[in-house]
Design a protein around this motif. Structure first.
Motif, PDB file in Angstrom:
ATOM      1  N   THR A   5       6.376  -1.106  -6.733  1.00  0.00           N
ATOM      2  CA  THR A   5       4.637  -0.735  -5.857  1.00  0.00           C
ATOM      3  C   THR A   5       5.346  -0.140  -4.900  1.00  0.00           C
ATOM      4  N   SER A   6       6.054  -1.050  -3.994  1.00  0.00           N
ATOM      5  CA  SER A   6       6.653  -0.778  -2.321  1.00  0.00           C
ATOM      6  C   SER A   6       7.620  -0.331  -1.712  1.00  0.00           C
ATOM      7  N   TRP A   7       7.286   0.717  -1.096  1.00  0.00           N
ATOM      8  CA  TRP A   7       9.233   1.246  -1.051  1.00  0.00           C
ATOM      9  C   TRP A   7      10.345   0.188  -0.428  1.00  0.00           C
TER      10      TRP A   7
ATOM     11  N   THR B  25       4.917   9.505   1.787  1.00  0.00           N
ATOM     12  CA  THR B  25       4.063   8.620   1.759  1.00  0.00           C
ATOM     13  C   THR B  25       3.037   9.368   2.706  1.00  0.00           C
ATOM     14  N   GLN B  26       2.312   8.815   2.702  1.00  0.00           N
ATOM     15  CA  GLN B  26       1.430   9.424   3.360  1.00  0.00           C
ATOM     16  C   GLN B  26       1.579   9.355   5.050  1.00  0.00           C
ATOM     17  N   ASP B  27       1.409  10.430   5.697  1.00  0.00           N
ATOM     18  CA  ASP B  27       1.857  10.452   6.848  1.00  0.00           C
ATOM     19  C   ASP B  27       2.074   9.130   8.347  1.00  0.00           C
ATOM     20  N   LYS B  28       1.170   8.927   8.003  1.00  0.00           N
ATOM     21  CA  LYS B  28       1.017   7.095   8.859  1.00  0.00           C
ATOM     22  C   LYS B  28       2.441   6.324   8.466  1.00  0.00           C
ATOM     23  N   MET B  29       2.906   6.625   7.298  1.00  0.00           N
ATOM     24  CA  MET B  29       4.532   6.051   6.493  1.00  0.00           C
ATOM     25  C   MET B  29       5.653   6.846   6.219  1.00  0.00           C
ATOM     26  N   HIS B  30       5.914   7.473   7.095  1.00  0.00           N
ATOM     27  CA  HIS B  30       6.912   7.813   7.259  1.00  0.00           C
ATOM     28  C   HIS B  30       8.370   7.051   7.782  1.00  0.00           C
ATOM     29  N   TYR B  31       7.293   6.469   9.268  1.00  0.00           N
ATOM     30  CA  TYR B  31       8.611   6.173   9.626  1.00  0.00           C
ATOM     31  C   TYR B  31       8.760   4.533   9.325  1.00  0.00           C
TER      32      TYR B  31
ATOM     33  N   CYS C  10       2.074  22.108  11.669  1.00  0.00           N
ATOM     34  CA  CYS C  10       3.677  22.520  12.304  1.00  0.00           C
ATOM     35  C   CYS C  10       4.087  23.701  11.144  1.00  0.00           C
ATOM     36  N   HIS C  11       3.893  23.856   9.795  1.00  0.00           N
ATOM     37  CA  HIS C  11       4.641  24.761   9.395  1.00  0.00           C
ATOM     38  C   HIS C  11       4.501  26.413  10.099  1.00  0.00           C
ATOM     39  N   ASP C  12       3.657  26.020  10.632  1.00  0.00           N
ATOM     40  CA  ASP C  12       3.151  27.917  11.328  1.00  0.00           C
ATOM     41  C   ASP C  12       3.630  27.978  12.065  1.00  0.00           C
TER      42      ASP C  12
ATOM     43  N   ALA D 103       9.198   3.743  -5.772  1.00  0.00           N
ATOM     44  CA  ALA D 103       8.208   3.286  -5.476  1.00  0.00           C
ATOM     45  C   ALA D 103       6.074   3.486  -5.176  1.00  0.00           C
ATOM     46  N   GLU D 104       5.763   3.004  -5.598  1.00  0.00           N
ATOM     47  CA  GLU D 104       4.893   4.145  -6.044  1.00  0.00           C
ATOM     48  C   GLU D 104       3.336   3.117  -6.206  1.00  0.00           C
ATOM     49  N   PRO D 105       2.165   2.557  -5.221  1.00  0.00           N
ATOM     50  CA  PRO D 105       1.679   1.534  -6.036  1.00  0.00           C
ATOM     51  C   PRO D 105       0.441   2.114  -7.202  1.00  0.00           C
TER      52      PRO D 105
ATOM     53  N   GLN E  44       0.927  13.301  -5.121  1.00  0.00           N
ATOM     54  CA  GLN E  44       0.929  14.531  -5.647  1.00  0.00           C
ATOM     55  C   GLN E  44       2.298  15.549  -4.556  1.00  0.00           C
ATOM     56  N   ARG E  45       2.839  15.131  -4.321  1.00  0.00           N
ATOM     57  CA  ARG E  45       4.161  15.806  -3.075  1.00  0.00           C
ATOM     58  C   ARG E  45       5.194  15.228  -3.782  1.00  0.00           C
ATOM     59  N   GLY E  46       5.367  13.830  -4.468  1.00  0.00           N
ATOM     60  CA  GLY E  46       6.639  13.301  -5.164  1.00  0.00           C
ATOM     61  C   GLY E  46       6.352  13.534  -5.976  1.00  0.00           C
TER      62      GLY E  46
HETATM   63  N1  LIG Z   1       4.951  20.029   2.548  1.00  0.00           N
HETATM   64  C1  LIG Z   1       3.940  20.286   2.549  1.00  0.00           C
HETATM   65  O1  LIG Z   1       2.985  21.236   2.641  1.00  0.00           O
HETATM   66  C2  LIG Z   1       3.273  19.422   2.364  1.00  0.00           C
HETATM   67  C3  LIG Z   1       1.978  19.888   1.562  1.00  0.00           C
HETATM   68  C4  LIG Z   1       1.418  18.680   0.910  1.00  0.00           C
HETATM   69  C5  LIG Z   1       0.952  16.705   2.210  1.00  0.00           C
HETATM   70  N2  LIG Z   1       2.011  16.792   2.252  1.00  0.00           N
HETATM   71  C6  LIG Z   1       2.262  15.923   3.310  1.00  0.00           C
HETATM   72  O2  LIG Z   1       3.037  15.020   2.213  1.00  0.00           O
HETATM   73  C7  LIG Z   1       3.130  13.791   2.343  1.00  0.00           C
HETATM   74  C8  LIG Z   1       2.200  13.494   0.402  1.00  0.00           C
HETATM   75  O3  LIG Z   1       1.009  14.196   0.661  1.00  0.00           O
HETATM   76  P1  LIG Z   1       0.333  13.807  -0.590  1.00  0.00           P
HETATM   77  O4  LIG Z   1      -0.878  15.252  -0.655  1.00  0.00           O
HETATM   78  O5  LIG Z   1       1.940  13.518  -1.889  1.00  0.00           O
HETATM   79  O6  LIG Z   1      -0.556  12.559  -0.677  1.00  0.00           O
HETATM   80  P2  LIG Z   1      -0.695  10.759  -1.817  1.00  0.00           P
HETATM   81  O7  LIG Z   1      -1.684  10.488  -1.599  1.00  0.00           O
HETATM   82  O8  LIG Z   1      -0.837  12.010  -3.343  1.00  0.00           O
HETATM   83  O9  LIG Z   1       1.113  10.322  -1.615  1.00  0.00           O
HETATM   84  C9  LIG Z   1       0.969   9.576  -1.009  1.00  0.00           C
HETATM   85  C10 LIG Z   1       1.404   8.481  -1.737  1.00  0.00           C
HETATM   86  O10 LIG Z   1       2.027   7.743  -1.218  1.00  0.00           O
HETATM   87  C11 LIG Z   1       1.848   6.174  -2.195  1.00  0.00           C
HETATM   88  N3  LIG Z   1       1.813   4.838  -1.602  1.00  0.00           N
HETATM   89  C12 LIG Z   1       0.405   3.985  -0.805  1.00  0.00           C
HETATM   90  N4  LIG Z   1       1.433   2.819  -0.362  1.00  0.00           N
HETATM   91  C13 LIG Z   1       2.385   3.212  -0.448  1.00  0.00           C
HETATM   92  C14 LIG Z   1       4.144   1.915   0.160  1.00  0.00           C
HETATM   93  N5  LIG Z   1       3.268   1.126   0.537  1.00  0.00           N
HETATM   94  N6  LIG Z   1       5.080   2.401  -1.019  1.00  0.00           N
HETATM   95  C15 LIG Z   1       4.927   3.362  -1.848  1.00  0.00           C
HETATM   96  N7  LIG Z   1       4.119   4.577  -2.034  1.00  0.00           N
HETATM   97  C16 LIG Z   1       3.172   4.233  -1.632  1.00  0.00           C
HETATM   98  C17 LIG Z   1      -0.185   6.848  -2.460  1.00  0.00           C
HETATM   99  O11 LIG Z   1      -0.195   5.689  -3.455  1.00  0.00           O
HETATM  100  C18 LIG Z   1      -0.200   8.259  -2.760  1.00  0.00           C
HETATM  101  O12 LIG Z   1       0.475   8.152  -4.180  1.00  0.00           O
HETATM  102  C19 LIG Z   1       1.894  13.235   3.675  1.00  0.00           C
HETATM  103  O13 LIG Z   1       2.213  13.424   4.442  1.00  0.00           O
HETATM  104  C20 LIG Z   1       1.347  15.037   3.315  1.00  0.00           C
HETATM  105  O14 LIG Z   1       1.317  15.505   5.476  1.00  0.00           O
HETATM  106  C21 LIG Z   1       3.469  18.289   2.843  1.00  0.00           C
END
Ligand SMILES: NC(=O)c1ccc[n+]([C@@H]2O[C@H](COP(=O)([O-])OP(=O)(O)OC[C@H]3O[C@@H](n4cnc5c(N)ncnc54)[C@H](O)[C@@H]3O)[C@@H](O)[C@H]2O)c1
Length: 421
Positions: free
Chosen positions: A58-60, A77-83, A188-190, A35-37, A13-15
């Protein structure tokens, strides 16, 4: 005008939101890799930007095991996959648009900050609210001294009962082990906004909060594991997943997240309700994040802030900023800044939005534009949510969580120093 080449790691969604904005700014940005699976998401981004097949993976790791071929990497990517991708992309010389939270632990946040410094890269964290016309105006008004010196702020983040059930009970952010604590994942936004508006460093913090409602003991008598299994409370339960995901055809946000698809069919949604967490009884999930929390902050110059996050409301951010010359009432969703002036004893009302705005009150669009300005030197680091500022604000979140767990007051300076290597 320099065009920046962009790769996106995590095309969910965010990407898609950020790259969709970039598609409207072709002179500034060109998206050249994804990169997106998930095939549907990857294909959506590929087609939208006409990306060569060899750069759609398919992967970063598959994009970051080659020499750098773009200027900017979006880490969504999801929270635990930023680092891991953030550390690697910085090493390769990419500047970053990094989704919040920076990382789920304080040490990982500090590592990313240090990595950016080591490789001389710019990193902007997606604190999108700063880039809305609304909060930009509030910041400008406070700087102009219209209400004098800010003494204290009360601020409420109403998450909304349905948003809580979707994202923080059933969804990706319901379980701390899978993602992060509520204060980091949502608020964390607030805390970022509050430190930014106070324009001061926070010295002390304490916090209380718990998961009080979305628990198994509150499940109504006879509720099955999944709503689709014929729940006797289907007509009266606010959280009936069949109603929220299957019958509400317009809720593309819920339907998209539940299925991982851009345009899911009813069949896809039914499959998700039968097989994923989104179909579970809202009282029978593996959620453990809080559904209400308060945080109190004391600042270096003596100002104070009281913050409340709660699931039990319609949803929306409201604040009351009290100064030596006046008072400001903020309704973010209602786009209303109401100022009471002590000298005239009159109210003044300001609206900031003109026409339709993009997600997060225009912040999703605004941050992409600010990213361009920051990376091309038009804006300086202290004008944006760069990594150093964001890490200091994230540390406040971690300090508040420590205070909540210990039921103590945490000295934030001492806390921060424990993470400086
Ligand atoms: N800034 C904001 O206001 C805001 C709002 C919502 C979410 N977020 C954050 O944005 C991040 C993404 O959230 P989202 O809602 O887009 O989630 P999401 O699940 O829609 O997107 C994450 C994507 O990462 C992909 N992914 C998984 N493994 C991967 C890999 N190895 N390589 C590449 N891609 C991979 C998943 O398939 C998924 O499509 C999260 O950290 C979330 O907390 C921020």
């Amino acid at each position: 005008m320099k065009q920046l080449k962009v790769i996106v790691l995590g095309g969910g969604q965010r990407g898609q939101i950020y790259t969709n904005v970039m598609a409207t700014l072709p002179e500034q940005f060109s998206v050249v890799g994804v990169a997106e699976p998930g095939e549907a998401n990857r294909e959506y981004i590929r087609q939208k930007h006409n990306i060569p097949a060899e750069n759609c993976v398919t992967s970063w790791e598959q994009l970051l095991n080659r020499p750098r071929f773009a200027d900017v990497a979006i880490i969504s990517t999801q929270d635990k996959m930023h680092y891991a991708p953030a550390m690697k992309a910085l090493e390769l010389g990419y500047d970053l648009l990094l989704e919040k939270p920076v990382a789920p632990t304080a040490q990982e946040c500090m590592d990313i900050w240090q990595q950016a410094q080591r490789y001389g890269r710019k990193v902007m964290v997606c604190h999108v609210l700063r880039y809305t016309s609304f909060y930009s105006k509030v910041k400008e008004l406070l700087a102009s001294g219209v209400i004098g010196d800010v003494m204290n702020i009360t601020h409420t983040e109403g998450v909304g009962n349905l948003h809580q059930s979707h994202s923080f009970v059933r969804g990706n952010w319901g379980n701390e082990g899978r993602s992060a604590c509520m204060l980091l994942a949502k608020s964390c936004h607030d805390l970022d906004l509050l430190q930014w508006l106070m324009n001061d460093d926070c010295d002390h913090v304490h916090s209380f909060g718990s998961l009080r409602y979305f628990r198994s003991e509150n499940a109504p008598e006879g509720a099955p594991e999944r709503c689709i299994q014929g729940c006797p409370h289907a007509d009266t339960c606010y959280y009936n997943a069949v109603k929220l995901y299957l019958e509400d055809q317009k809720n593309l946000w819920f339907r998209g997240a539940a299925t991982g698809m851009v345009e899911p069919s009813d069949e896809d949604v039914r499959h998700a309700l039968e097989n994923t967490q989104y179909g579970k009884c809202v009282y029978k999930c593996d959620n453990d994040v809080v559904d209400h929390q308060v945080v109190n902050l004391e600042f270096a110059k003596g100002g104070t802030v009281s913050f409340t996050m709660s699931a039990f409301n319609k949803g929306g951010r409201k604040s009351n900023i009290m100064g030596t010359r006046g008072e400001m009432f903020l309704d973010f969703e209602g786009d209303e800044i109401k100022i009471f002036h002590f000298d005239t004893r009159q109210f003044e009302i300001i609206h900031t939005r003109t026409g339709a705005v993009s997600g997060h009150g225009g912040g999703d669009d605004g941050i992409v534009r600010a990213l361009y300005d920051y990376l091309t030197g038009v804006k300086t680091a202290d004008e944006v949510s760069e990594i150093g500022i964001s890490c200091r604000n994230h540390l406040l979140v971690f300090a508040a969580e420590q205070a909540r767990h210990e039921k103590s007051v945490v000295d934030t300076k001492t806390f921060q120093q424990s993470f400086v290597r």
